[in-house]
Design a protein around this motif. Structure first.
Motif, short mmCIF file in Angstrom:
data_model
loop_
_atom_site.label_atom_id
_atom_site.label_comp_id
_atom_site.label_asym_id
_atom_site.label_seq_id
_atom_site.Cartn_x
_atom_site.Cartn_y
_atom_site.Cartn_z
N GLN A 41 -22.31 13.64 -19.18
CA GLN A 41 -23.31 13.06 -18.49
C GLN A 41 -22.95 13.07 -17.58
O GLN A 41 -23.88 13.17 -15.87
N THR A 42 -21.69 11.98 -17.08
CA THR A 42 -20.38 11.95 -15.41
C THR A 42 -20.44 13.36 -14.10
O THR A 42 -19.83 13.67 -13.50
N ASN A 43 -20.06 14.27 -15.52
CA ASN A 43 -19.58 15.78 -15.04
C ASN A 43 -18.46 15.47 -14.65
O ASN A 43 -18.16 15.89 -13.62
N SER A 44 -17.32 15.27 -15.01
CA SER A 44 -15.99 14.52 -14.78
C SER A 44 -15.14 14.17 -15.70
O SER A 44 -15.30 13.37 -16.76
N GLY A 45 -13.78 14.37 -15.42
CA GLY A 45 -12.81 14.25 -16.22
C GLY A 45 -12.59 15.11 -17.69
O GLY A 45 -13.01 16.34 -17.05
N CYS A 46 -11.39 14.49 -17.87
CA CYS A 46 -11.16 15.79 -19.09
C CYS A 46 -10.79 15.04 -20.03
O CYS A 46 -10.42 13.88 -20.47
N ALA A 47 -10.93 15.83 -21.57
CA ALA A 47 -10.50 15.17 -23.11
C ALA A 47 -9.66 16.25 -23.50
O ALA A 47 -9.53 17.20 -23.91
N LEU A 48 -8.48 15.65 -24.29
CA LEU A 48 -7.68 15.79 -25.27
C LEU A 48 -8.06 16.08 -26.33
O LEU A 48 -8.74 14.46 -27.16
N ILE A 49 -8.48 17.15 -28.06
CA ILE A 49 -8.83 16.66 -29.26
C ILE A 49 -7.35 17.28 -29.95
O ILE A 49 -7.23 18.82 -29.46
N VAL A 50 -6.84 16.77 -30.70
CA VAL A 50 -5.96 17.00 -31.44
C VAL A 50 -6.19 16.92 -33.09
O VAL A 50 -6.43 15.96 -33.26
N CYS A 51 -6.39 18.57 -32.91
CA CYS A 51 -6.65 18.48 -35.06
C CYS A 51 -5.33 18.33 -35.38
O CYS A 51 -4.72 19.29 -35.55
N ASN A 52 -5.84 18.18 -36.82
CA ASN A 52 -4.78 18.64 -37.74
C ASN A 52 -4.14 19.90 -38.77
O ASN A 52 -3.20 20.21 -38.61
N PHE A 127 -4.64 13.87 -19.61
CA PHE A 127 -5.27 13.94 -20.31
C PHE A 127 -6.69 11.79 -19.67
O PHE A 127 -5.31 11.26 -19.93
N ASP A 128 -7.52 12.58 -19.57
CA ASP A 128 -8.84 11.01 -19.71
C ASP A 128 -8.87 10.16 -21.01
O ASP A 128 -8.84 9.05 -21.12
N LEU A 129 -8.68 11.11 -21.88
CA LEU A 129 -8.91 10.68 -23.17
C LEU A 129 -8.71 11.31 -24.13
O LEU A 129 -8.43 12.29 -23.88
N VAL A 130 -7.61 11.06 -25.47
CA VAL A 130 -7.91 11.99 -26.17
C VAL A 130 -7.95 10.87 -27.98
O VAL A 130 -8.39 9.76 -27.89
N ILE A 131 -8.34 12.38 -28.61
CA ILE A 131 -8.98 11.77 -29.65
C ILE A 131 -8.17 12.80 -30.14
O ILE A 131 -7.85 13.95 -30.36
N SER A 132 -7.66 12.44 -31.20
CA SER A 132 -7.02 12.83 -32.90
C SER A 132 -7.43 12.81 -33.86
O SER A 132 -7.83 11.12 -34.28
N ASP A 154 -7.90 10.01 -9.29
CA ASP A 154 -9.09 10.76 -9.35
C ASP A 154 -10.02 10.71 -11.21
O ASP A 154 -10.96 11.63 -11.51
N ARG A 155 -9.70 9.77 -11.24
CA ARG A 155 -9.76 9.16 -12.35
C ARG A 155 -11.26 8.69 -12.54
O ARG A 155 -11.73 8.33 -11.73
N PRO A 156 -12.16 9.67 -13.45
CA PRO A 156 -13.43 9.14 -13.58
C PRO A 156 -13.55 7.45 -13.79
O PRO A 156 -13.28 7.56 -15.04
N GLY A 157 -15.22 7.64 -13.65
CA GLY A 157 -15.47 5.54 -14.06
C GLY A 157 -15.71 5.69 -15.22
O GLY A 157 -14.85 4.30 -15.67
N TRP A 158 -15.60 6.35 -15.77
CA TRP A 158 -15.36 5.88 -17.59
C TRP A 158 -14.05 6.20 -17.94
O TRP A 158 -13.81 5.69 -19.03
N ALA A 159 -13.18 6.20 -17.55
CA ALA A 159 -12.08 6.38 -17.66
C ALA A 159 -10.97 5.70 -16.99
O ALA A 159 -10.38 6.16 -16.33
#
Length: 385
Positions: A41-52, A127-132, A154-159
């Motif tokens: 939605q904000t067109n900003s930031g980055c995320a890491l998704i770590v799968c098993n 990363f701004d967000l980590v999902i695991s 330059d962190r986005p406002g949501w993080a």
């Protein structure tokens, strides 16, 4: 340095049943898409998704690619795991470190990296967000360290800076889920899930809270049946590691033991309990010839039949196309998987197995291994179905 991590999406540890299916409104797919909404939605930031598992990472990549296929300017999505050609792993890793390293410069678009356990260690990323996926607590804390690792302006406002977040996707029901196999001990997964769901606060202080939390999961007083099995297995692996370990340099008096692996050739591997082999994906035409690219009209893409030990360029090119897989996947009695006889004098090449995917002018078909189909997807790496 003290760091405070928020555990769970928006402070809530949410169940996320497997497998990944967009149609499951309360499942893993829905949770991932919801967590990534601010990024889109904000067109900003980055995320890491770590799968098993690699399969779950591939399914997650397909999920995001499908869900964002109609967006005008969707986030970049990249996947990284060990079941990809060596050159592809290297290229993705270098790009990722350019984007998220200590002096990394992020691309103009937001991005999501989907990975497996390769992101846990020796990976200096931010990363701004980590999902695991759910994992034993010690590994979850390791994965959390991939969030807000370096100071940035330059962190986005949501993080917001100083508030890294780890969102843990927790399967309901049986642990581990059947799709995960025995990758982690059930007792550690169970107690990690119980601990996370019982926390009085969603904030964890690292390192202040670490020892207390670790004791609640790994304490020696636990004696359930699956704990006994895990402890016995850990002891067995410790003994095996000592038997096959390489002598420290200061203790070396004789070079022979370093090269004599005849006693335990089947026990030496990168990870205890694995039996892997490197495969070289090829494309096999009806005339029995092997090619290194699906468009097999170019002589440069023909599998070389004669490679000498001094031909370092060709050896490097071939090894960069190899992929480690479970040796049980291939039928190594199939002559089509045997490397050319003239490779026998070249270390590395002589131990490879070919992955001969049948190919025509328009179609690449998977190779049928031991009961399963195996195909090299140019984006997702080796896919087994």
């Amino acid at each position: 340095m003290r760091r405070f991590y928020r555990v769970g999406p928006a402070g809530v540890h949410r169940p996320a049943p497997t497998p990944t299916t967009p149609e499951t409104t309360d499942g893993r797919a829905h949770t991932i898409l919801e967590l990534l909404t601010p990024l889109q939605q904000t067109n900003s930031g980055c995320a890491l998704i770590v799968c098993n598992t690699v399969a779950e990472a591939q399914a997650t990549h397909d999920l995001l690619s499908t869900a964002w296929s109609t967006a005008d300017d969707p986030p970049l999505v990249r996947i990284l795991h060990a079941r990809m050609p060596a050159r592809q792993c290297t290229a993705v890793t270098r790009r990722l470190q350019r984007w998220t390293g200590p002096r990394g410069k992020r691309p103009a678009r937001p991005f999501v990296i989907i990975s497996t356990q390769v992101a846990e260690q020796s990976f200096d990323v931010d990363f701004d967000l980590v999902i695991s996926d759910l994992a034993p607590l010690a590994l979850l804390l390791q994965r959390a360290g991939r969030g807000h690792r370096h100071p940035r302006t330059d962190r986005p406002g949501w993080a917001p800076t100083g508030c890294p977040r780890l969102a843990v996707l927790t399967p309901t029901g049986q642990l581990p889920p059947p799709a995960w196999g025995d990758i982690y001990p059930a007792s550690l997964l169970r107690r990690s899930r119980e601990l996370l769901t019982s926390l009085d606060t969603s904030t964890i202080n690292v390192p202040g809270d670490v020892q207390h939390l670790i004791d609640q999961v790994y304490g020696p007083e636990f004696a359930a049946d699956d704990d006994t099995t895990r402890i016995a297995e850990d002891a067995r692996r410790t003994v095996t590691a000592h038997l096959t370990s390489i002598t420290p340099p200061a203790s070396v008096r004789d070079l022979h033991p370093l090269t004599n692996t005849d006693e335990h050739p089947d026990k030496i591997s990168t990870r205890l309990g694995t039996d892997s082999i490197r495969v070289l994906p090829t494309y096999r035409t009806p005339d029995g010839r092997h090619w290194l690219h699906p468009s097999h009209h170019n002589q440069r893409t023909a599998l070389p039949q004669h490679v000498g030990a001094a031909d370092r360029h060709t050896i490097r090119r071939l090894m960069n196309a190899t992929i480690p897989v479970n040796s049980q996947w291939l039928d190594q009695t199939d002559p089509a998987t045997a490397p050319p006889a003239n490779w026998s004098a070249v270390p590395g090449l002589r131990d490879l197995a070919l992955l001969p995917q049948p190919v025509s002018r328009t179609t690449v078909r998977p190779y049928r291994g031991r009961g399963r189909l195996i195909l090299l997807n140019l984006t997702n790496g080796i896919v087994r179905s």
